[in-house]
Design an enzyme around this catalytic site. Structure first.
Site, PDB file in Angstrom:
ATOM      1  N   GLY A 105     -11.594   4.082  -5.285  1.00  0.00           N
ATOM      2  CA  GLY A 105     -11.907   5.471  -4.962  1.00  0.00           C
ATOM      3  C   GLY A 105     -12.962   6.084  -5.855  1.00  0.00           C
ATOM      4  N   GLY A 112      -6.067   4.354  -8.872  1.00  0.00           N
ATOM      5  CA  GLY A 112      -6.805   5.515  -8.391  1.00  0.00           C
ATOM      6  C   GLY A 112      -5.893   6.482  -7.666  1.00  0.00           C
ATOM      7  N   ASP A 132       0.832  -1.201   0.000  1.00  0.00           N
ATOM      8  CA  ASP A 132       0.000   0.000   0.000  1.00  0.00           C
ATOM      9  C   ASP A 132       0.867   1.252   0.000  1.00  0.00           C
ATOM     10  OD1 ASP A 132      -1.914   1.953   0.564  1.00  0.00           O
ATOM     11  OD2 ASP A 132      -1.924   1.501   2.709  1.00  0.00           O
ATOM     12  N   GLY A 138     -10.758   9.493  -4.619  1.00  0.00           N
ATOM     13  CA  GLY A 138     -11.406   9.138  -3.348  1.00  0.00           C
ATOM     14  C   GLY A 138     -12.108  10.336  -2.714  1.00  0.00           C
ATOM     15  N   SER A 139     -13.127  10.024  -1.925  1.00  0.00           N
ATOM     16  CA  SER A 139     -13.948  11.097  -1.353  1.00  0.00           C
ATOM     17  C   SER A 139     -13.189  11.906  -0.297  1.00  0.00           C
ATOM     18  CB  SER A 139     -15.210  10.500  -0.748  1.00  0.00           C
ATOM     19  OG  SER A 139     -14.848   9.634   0.301  1.00  0.00           O
ATOM     20  N   CYS A 167      -9.870  12.525  -0.713  1.00  0.00           N
ATOM     21  CA  CYS A 167      -8.579  12.839  -1.346  1.00  0.00           C
ATOM     22  C   CYS A 167      -8.408  14.319  -1.658  1.00  0.00           C
ATOM     23  CB  CYS A 167      -8.447  12.096  -2.668  1.00  0.00           C
ATOM     24  SG  CYS A 167      -8.493  10.327  -2.509  1.00  0.00           S
ATOM     25  N   ARG A 180     -11.397   9.473   8.166  1.00  0.00           N
ATOM     26  CA  ARG A 180     -10.183  10.268   7.954  1.00  0.00           C
ATOM     27  C   ARG A 180      -9.409   9.755   6.742  1.00  0.00           C
ATOM     28  NH1 ARG A 180      -7.637   8.570  13.370  1.00  0.00           N
ATOM     29  NH2 ARG A 180      -8.643   6.704  12.530  1.00  0.00           N
ATOM     30  N   GLY A 181      -9.134  10.629   5.805  1.00  0.00           N
ATOM     31  CA  GLY A 181      -8.249  10.266   4.694  1.00  0.00           C
ATOM     32  C   GLY A 181      -6.920   9.812   5.282  1.00  0.00           C
ATOM     33  N   GLU A 212      -2.589  15.416   2.196  1.00  0.00           N
ATOM     34  CA  GLU A 212      -3.191  15.239   0.870  1.00  0.00           C
ATOM     35  C   GLU A 212      -4.542  14.551   1.008  1.00  0.00           C
ATOM     36  OE1 GLU A 212      -0.551  13.521  -2.051  1.00  0.00           O
ATOM     37  OE2 GLU A 212       1.051  14.903  -1.494  1.00  0.00           O
TER      38      GLU A 212
HETATM   39  P1  XMP Z   1     -13.745   6.517  -1.349  1.00  0.00           P
HETATM   40  O1  XMP Z   1     -14.189   7.470  -2.440  1.00  0.00           O
HETATM   41  O2  XMP Z   1     -14.362   5.171  -1.510  1.00  0.00           O
HETATM   42  O3  XMP Z   1     -12.184   6.328  -1.596  1.00  0.00           O
HETATM   43  O4  XMP Z   1     -13.938   7.096  -0.003  1.00  0.00           O
HETATM   44  C1  XMP Z   1     -11.385   5.456  -0.844  1.00  0.00           C
HETATM   45  C2  XMP Z   1      -9.964   5.538  -1.326  1.00  0.00           C
HETATM   46  O5  XMP Z   1      -9.432   6.860  -1.159  1.00  0.00           O
HETATM   47  C3  XMP Z   1      -8.005   6.797  -1.103  1.00  0.00           C
HETATM   48  N1  XMP Z   1      -7.550   7.613   0.017  1.00  0.00           N
HETATM   49  C4  XMP Z   1      -6.877   8.780  -0.084  1.00  0.00           C
HETATM   50  N2  XMP Z   1      -6.428   9.449  -1.157  1.00  0.00           N
HETATM   51  N3  XMP Z   1      -5.581  11.136   0.268  1.00  0.00           N
HETATM   52  C5  XMP Z   1      -5.775  10.644  -0.984  1.00  0.00           C
HETATM   53  O6  XMP Z   1      -5.367  11.281  -1.971  1.00  0.00           O
HETATM   54  C6  XMP Z   1      -6.000  10.520   1.404  1.00  0.00           C
HETATM   55  O7  XMP Z   1      -5.819  11.009   2.506  1.00  0.00           O
HETATM   56  C7  XMP Z   1      -6.685   9.273   1.208  1.00  0.00           C
HETATM   57  N4  XMP Z   1      -7.215   8.386   2.080  1.00  0.00           N
HETATM   58  C8  XMP Z   1      -7.731   7.393   1.326  1.00  0.00           C
HETATM   59  C9  XMP Z   1      -7.643   5.333  -0.937  1.00  0.00           C
HETATM   60  O8  XMP Z   1      -7.157   4.872  -2.170  1.00  0.00           O
HETATM   61  C10 XMP Z   1      -8.971   4.702  -0.562  1.00  0.00           C
HETATM   62  O9  XMP Z   1      -9.051   3.340  -0.874  1.00  0.00           O
END
Ligand code: XMP
Length: 495
Positions: free
Chosen positions: A366, A327, A277, A331-332, A334, A413-414, A437
């Site tokens: 994502g 991706g 990852d 992501g939501s 991102c 949390r991202g 990010e």
């Molecule tokens: P969804 O849209 O399903 O996306 O909520 C999940 C995916 O988002 C990615 N991810 C991130 N990408 N900054 C990013 O640019 C972040 O902080 C972050 N956190 C998650 C990841 O690939 C995840 O599976």
């Protein structure tokens, strides 16, 4: 593959795939296309699931899933509870990497122990042990039954909740005086090791028992079939299991530390697939790590990501991955594209990677929050999708439920968000904060994850029925039409 050759393949694939796209070099996303419907053989969407083959897909070269959904390897999405629920539905969860290796191992083991067809090493106790010892042991192992064996490991009894339920509330001194041999069930119904699950069910029903020990010719236990596990087999007909009947699970590793040791430990714990990852996998050090893992662990199924273009996909494939996760920025949570200007709209990212991936499955990661985006990712050629926010805020996602005057909610949390980095700084798993990010936000509490997965699946089956696809493979072969912004808006419900 040469750059020129890659580009030629991509352009050819896109021209075939997306009717009306003004230029194959355009970067577009889900909202820019619609799936072209076709005169359909599909009677109703239940036809697709009826024979349980319709939604079968490949997660990696050799791992098949019964639905094309995996849960994001994020701290607010996947630990054992999510992985168990998803595997029972036919998908797979990836235990996230943001905890110690010991904790990740424990999470993997929890999933592997959740459902068993046959428990291969049933817990044993000696007849001379005290009831106190037995109760302590049962509590520690979280089991409701122990096989009682003599010094040569020959089965002499079984101790189940039925034997202890009325006695366990006695004072401790009394429990220390009662021996297992005095309370155990001495007449044990057993079966030979090679019994089929069907035959085992007949015996369990006939004798009205909960547990059926399997024994060898010397009457030594070699396994255990329990009514509880058998019921689960019927309760979750689409569950994905390994050859021992245990649920499948994935585990994530990062690049930072001793990743080879972590891969070894997680595989040993039972992880069926490893996810390397990284936020940016189109990098030579990631490719080198992939090659090192594949060289050291020949039988491992390895996924790496994320990339968003054919060059990145090829780099990982040439290094030996068994699936590529695609991706960057959709992501939501991102902010990568905002903060760095880098990334690719997700429909193009997936389509272009699929064009050069050959037999290697692509996972679309994502930006999927509804059935339309889900189906479009598959039509683009992905063999599965990874969901984050769609599965967050549920009972099975980690983290506590908060509430204010308005509603109950959880936090999402991202992985690169400031909030998450600060939490990691606090627990010592991060040394310093990097430019964030990602973002964090609240997500309304949604209850159990099961119905959410079912809704995604029902929507997918509807898409398949419109597109005349009886299988995921057929859906992957369907086509898009490019649509204008006003076309997209027309399709949105009016306020
Ligand atoms: P969804 O849209 O399903 O996306 O909520 C999940 C995916 O988002 C990615 N991810 C991130 N990408 N900054 C990013 O640019 C972040 O902080 C972050 N956190 C998650 C990841 O690939 C995840 O599976």
């Amino acid at each position: 593959m040469e750059d020129k050759e890659i580009r030629k393949r991509v352009v050819k694939y896109i021209r075939k795939k997306i009717a009306g796209l003004p230029n194959p070099e355009m970067a577009i996303t889900f909202a820019d296309v619609v799936i072209i419907d076709r005169s359909s053989r599909v009677g109703s969407r239940s036809d697709i699931r009826k024979d349980s083959k319709g939604l079968v897909t490949e997660l990696t070269k050799s791992i098949r899933l019964n639905i094309p959904i995996v849960s994001a390897n994020m701290a607010d999405v996947t630990e054992s509870a999510m992985a168990i629920s998803l595997a029972r539905k036919g998908g797979l969860g990836f235990i996230h990497q943001f905890m110690s290796i010991e904790k990740r191992i424990a999470q993997v083991k929890k999933v592997k122990r959740a459902d068993n067809e046959v428990i291969e090493s049933p817990y044993r106790i000696k007849p001379s042990a005290t009831l106190k010892d037995a109760l302590d042991f049962m509590a520690k192992c979280k089991t409701s039954g122990l096989l009682v064996v003599d010094d040569s490991d020959v089965i002499v009894g079984i101790l189940t909740s039925r034997d202890v339920d009325f006695k366990k509330y006695q004072p401790e001194e009394r429990l220390r005086k009662i021996l297992v041999t005095e309370v155990m069930t001495k007449k044990v119904i057993t079966a030979p090791a090679n019994i089929s699950v069907k035959e085992a069910i007949t015996i369990l029903e006939e004798h009205k028992i909960e547990k059926l020990p399997l024994v060898n010719e010397e009457n030594k236990p070699v396994g255990l079939i329990t009514a509880k596990d058998v019921v689960k087999k019927y309760q979750f007909p689409f569950a994905v299991r390994d050859r021992r009947g245990r649920l499948l699970v994935g585990a994530s590793v990062g690049l930072a530390v001793k990743f080879l040791e972590e891969v070894s430990a997680l595989t040993e714990a039972g992880a069926d697939v490893i996810l390397l990852d990284t936020a940016r996998a189109n990098a030579f050090r990631v490719a080198e790590a992939v090659a090192a893992i594949k060289k050291n662990f020949r039988n491992i199924q390895l996924i790496a990501g994320n990339v968003d273009n054919p060059e990145g996909a090829r780099l990982l494939i040439d290094a030996g991955v068994d699936a590529v996760k695609v991706g960057i920025g959709p992501g939501s949570a991102c902010k990568t594209r905002v903060e760095t200007g880098v990334g690719c709209p997700q429909l193009s990212a997936v389509t272009e990677c699929v064009a050069v991936a050959g037999e290697i499955p692509i996972i679309a990661d994502g930006g999927i929050s509804d059935g339309g985006e889900f189906a479009k990712a598959i039509v683009a050629g992905a063999k599965s999708v990874m969901l984050g926010s769609a599965l967050a805020g549920t009972d099975e996602s980690p983290g506590r439920i908060y509430s204010d005057k308005k509603e109950k909610f959880k936090i999402y949390r991202g992985s690169a968000s400031l909030d998450f980095q600060l939490d990691r700084l606090e627990d010592g798993s991060l040394d310093d904060v990097r430019a964030p990010e990602g973002e964090s936000r609240r997500i309304s509490y949604k209850g159990a994850v099961g119905p959410i997965i079912e809704t995604f699946i029902n929507n997918l089956c509807s898409s398949m029925s419109y597109a005349d696809a009886m299988t995921i493979e057929e859906l992957r072969g369907r086509k898009f039409r490019y649509q204008t912004r006003s076309g997209f808006e027309e399709g949105m419900p009016k306020k």
